[in-house]
Design a protein around this motif. Structure first.
Motif, mmCIF file in Angstrom:
data_model
loop_
_atom_site.group_PDB
_atom_site.id
_atom_site.type_symbol
_atom_site.label_atom_id
_atom_site.label_comp_id
_atom_site.label_asym_id
_atom_site.label_seq_id
_atom_site.Cartn_x
_atom_site.Cartn_y
_atom_site.Cartn_z
ATOM 1 N N THR A 45 -13.763 22.745 12.281
ATOM 2 C CA THR A 45 -13.473 21.305 12.262
ATOM 3 C C THR A 45 -12.291 20.990 11.353
ATOM 4 O OG1 THR A 45 -15.824 20.852 12.637
ATOM 5 C CG2 THR A 45 -14.467 19.037 11.817
ATOM 6 N N ILE A 46 -12.210 21.694 10.216
ATOM 7 C CA ILE A 46 -11.086 21.467 9.292
ATOM 8 C C ILE A 46 -9.766 21.888 9.931
ATOM 9 C CG2 ILE A 46 -10.081 22.233 7.099
ATOM 10 C CD1 ILE A 46 -12.921 22.375 5.982
ATOM 11 N N PHE A 47 -9.790 22.984 10.652
ATOM 12 C CA PHE A 47 -8.541 23.498 11.212
ATOM 13 C C PHE A 47 -8.132 22.803 12.515
ATOM 14 C CE2 PHE A 47 -9.044 26.932 8.231
ATOM 15 C CZ PHE A 47 -7.743 27.325 7.968
ATOM 16 N N ILE A 48 -9.011 22.019 13.104
ATOM 17 C CA ILE A 48 -8.634 21.325 14.346
ATOM 18 C C ILE A 48 -7.459 20.370 14.126
ATOM 19 C CG2 ILE A 48 -9.410 19.572 15.989
ATOM 20 C CD1 ILE A 48 -12.078 21.011 16.111
ATOM 21 N N PRO A 49 -7.526 19.422 13.140
ATOM 22 C CA PRO A 49 -6.362 18.534 12.945
ATOM 23 C C PRO A 49 -5.125 19.278 12.449
ATOM 24 C CG PRO A 49 -7.983 18.198 11.214
ATOM 25 C CD PRO A 49 -8.625 19.070 12.231
ATOM 26 N N LEU A 50 -5.347 20.335 11.639
ATOM 27 C CA LEU A 50 -4.201 21.109 11.161
ATOM 28 C C LEU A 50 -3.514 21.813 12.320
ATOM 29 C CD1 LEU A 50 -5.760 22.704 7.934
ATOM 30 C CD2 LEU A 50 -4.792 20.419 8.272
ATOM 31 N N THR A 51 -4.307 22.352 13.211
ATOM 32 C CA THR A 51 -3.744 23.011 14.390
ATOM 33 C C THR A 51 -3.041 21.998 15.289
ATOM 34 O OG1 THR A 51 -5.556 24.622 14.306
ATOM 35 C CG2 THR A 51 -4.297 24.508 16.344
ATOM 36 N N PHE A 52 -3.595 20.781 15.346
ATOM 37 C CA PHE A 52 -2.982 19.727 16.155
ATOM 38 C C PHE A 52 -1.584 19.389 15.635
ATOM 39 C CE2 PHE A 52 -2.222 15.147 16.765
ATOM 40 C CZ PHE A 52 -2.178 15.112 18.150
ATOM 41 N N ILE A 53 -1.470 19.223 14.299
ATOM 42 C CA ILE A 53 -0.158 18.904 13.704
ATOM 43 C C ILE A 53 0.818 20.051 13.921
ATOM 44 C CG2 ILE A 53 1.033 18.436 11.526
ATOM 45 C CD1 ILE A 53 -1.505 17.036 10.559
ATOM 46 N N ALA A 54 0.326 21.288 13.655
ATOM 47 C CA ALA A 54 1.208 22.443 13.834
ATOM 48 C C ALA A 54 1.618 22.591 15.289
ATOM 49 C CB ALA A 54 0.499 23.708 13.351
ATOM 50 N N GLY A 55 0.727 22.237 16.191
ATOM 51 C CA GLY A 55 1.049 22.346 17.612
ATOM 52 C C GLY A 55 2.106 21.352 18.042
ATOM 53 N N ILE A 56 2.031 20.139 17.494
ATOM 54 C CA ILE A 56 3.029 19.123 17.862
ATOM 55 C C ILE A 56 4.422 19.541 17.411
ATOM 56 C CG2 ILE A 56 3.818 16.776 17.365
ATOM 57 C CD1 ILE A 56 0.940 15.892 17.417
ATOM 58 N N ALA A 96 -7.281 18.379 5.013
ATOM 59 C CA ALA A 96 -8.304 19.400 4.755
ATOM 60 C C ALA A 96 -9.197 18.995 3.591
ATOM 61 C CB ALA A 96 -7.636 20.748 4.489
ATOM 62 N N LEU A 97 -8.586 18.492 2.491
ATOM 63 C CA LEU A 97 -9.382 18.069 1.334
ATOM 64 C C LEU A 97 -10.260 16.874 1.672
ATOM 65 C CD1 LEU A 97 -6.733 18.440 -1.531
ATOM 66 C CD2 LEU A 97 -8.663 19.956 -1.004
ATOM 67 N N PHE A 98 -9.723 15.959 2.474
ATOM 68 C CA PHE A 98 -10.511 14.789 2.876
ATOM 69 C C PHE A 98 -11.740 15.215 3.691
ATOM 70 C CE2 PHE A 98 -11.467 11.748 6.263
ATOM 71 C CZ PHE A 98 -11.897 10.668 5.497
ATOM 72 N N LEU A 99 -11.528 16.126 4.618
ATOM 73 C CA LEU A 99 -12.649 16.590 5.439
ATOM 74 C C LEU A 99 -13.681 17.335 4.591
ATOM 75 C CD1 LEU A 99 -10.788 17.798 8.663
ATOM 76 C CD2 LEU A 99 -12.196 15.752 8.381
ATOM 77 N N LEU A 100 -13.219 18.160 3.646
ATOM 78 C CA LEU A 100 -14.149 18.868 2.765
ATOM 79 C C LEU A 100 -14.972 17.890 1.936
ATOM 80 C CD1 LEU A 100 -11.976 21.879 1.503
ATOM 81 C CD2 LEU A 100 -14.026 21.996 2.928
#
Length: 342
Positions: free
Chosen positions: A290-301, A329-333
């Protein structure tokens, strides 16, 4: 008695079938009833007038058993039950005799093995058919029956049956002690959530208890049939001893039922703990994913190779993207921790 067809003479011949795998030559021990004791005698010294107890060791020597049965008028059907090591415990009265088939529980090196024992009583003699030559059953029996404080020493030979049953019941209790120790060890390991707990061990312990119940319960039924019988060859005073053995077996069976319920609960608890561990692993994997989903989304864009992307020319685009990813990531944690998901 099982029969096999002989092709040469075209006739049926009766043969006993021993259901085990080993073979040992039969050994017969004779205890002659004297006035106030039982004396160990050589089998060659036996005469038809003697009253006493026979121990027939080894069920695999079917020829000797057939010969002994013929000499003592033992039914071929009973002989077939004697050599069947998987025979269900039972009691059977016949014309002038009592036949009792039981299963012993022998404890050796913290393991429990099963061994058959059959008893044939015909007022003048009692024969115990046993299959294990190396155990101390006969020695214990001789020591107990010749003990100066034993009431059986000067009694009729029928009283030797409750005595041997008492020894067998003691073996049940010894096996019960082994089950108790194994049950407690399994319970401690499961409650402490030790990593070396194998559900198979608990399952096999559960199966061992089931096998013991399968032996002890019909033994109880066999004794009850003797107690409730109207046969005159067993009097009221003798039945009192049988009733004491019956009570001991009943208590043993009740304890075994408790251990069976306990092992069943331990087994279910172990499965629950394993399920919870798996859930914890899956939860950890889900949180990381779940943490890496938004990070992957940004990196993908920003990994797309379009020529006109305004942010690509921004001088601080890379550090800003990294900072945004760290903040997300910190917010989700923090959010997961607040919800007590981690």
């Amino acid at each position: 008695m099982r029969f096999f067809f002989s092709g040469k003479k075209k006739e049926f011949r009766g043969h006993l079938l021993y259901s085990g795998d080993d073979f040992n030559k039969a050994q017969i021990t004779f205890l002659k009833k004297e006035q106030d004791s039982y004396e160990l005698k050589n089998i060659e010294q036996y005469s038809d007038e003697d009253i006493g107890i026979f121990f027939f060791k080894s069920l695999s020597d079917t020829e000797s058993i057939m010969r002994y049965g013929k000499e003592n008028n033992i039914s071929s059907f009973l002989l077939d039950d004697i050599v069947n090591i998987n025979q269900r415990p039972k009691a059977q009265f016949g014309e002038g005799h009592l036949f009792l088939s039981l299963r012993r529980l022998i404890v050796s090196n913290d393991s429990v093995t099963f061994s058959p024992i059959s008893i044939y009583y015909d007022t003048k003699r009692i024969t115990f058919f046993v299959n294990n030559e190396n155990d101390d059953l006969i020695t214990n029996f001789i020591n107990r029956i010749n003990n100066n404080r034993s009431p059986f020493r000067t009694s009729d030979i029928i009283y030797s049956i409750p005595l041997i049953l008492d020894i067998i019941t003691s073996e049940y209790l010894n096996a019960l002690d082994v089950i108790s120790i194994e049950s407690q060890d399994a319970e401690i390991k499961v409650l402490d959530q030790e990593d070396d707990v194998d559900p198979k061990d608990i399952f096999f312990l559960k199966k061992k208890i089931y096998d013991m119940r399968k032996i002890i319960r019909p033994s109880k039924e066999a004794l009850y049939s003797i107690i409730r019988s109207d046969e005159k060859m067993i009097g009221k005073s003798e039945k009192n001893y049988f009733y004491e053995i019956y009570e001991n077996i009943t208590q043993t069976l009740e304890h075994l039922e408790v251990y069976a319920d306990n092992i069943r609960s331990i087994y279910e608890l172990q499965l629950t703990i394993n399920g919870n561990r798996l859930n914890e692993i899956m939860k950890t994997i889900s949180v990381i994913g779940t943490i890496f989903i938004p990070l992957t989304f940004i990196a993908g864009i920003y990994g797309m190779n379009f020529e006109f992307m305004p942010e690509l020319g921004f001088k601080y685009g890379y550090p800003v993207a990294v900072v945004v990813m760290i903040v997300i990531a910190l917010f989700l944690l923090a959010w997961f921790k607040k919800r007590k998901w981690i």
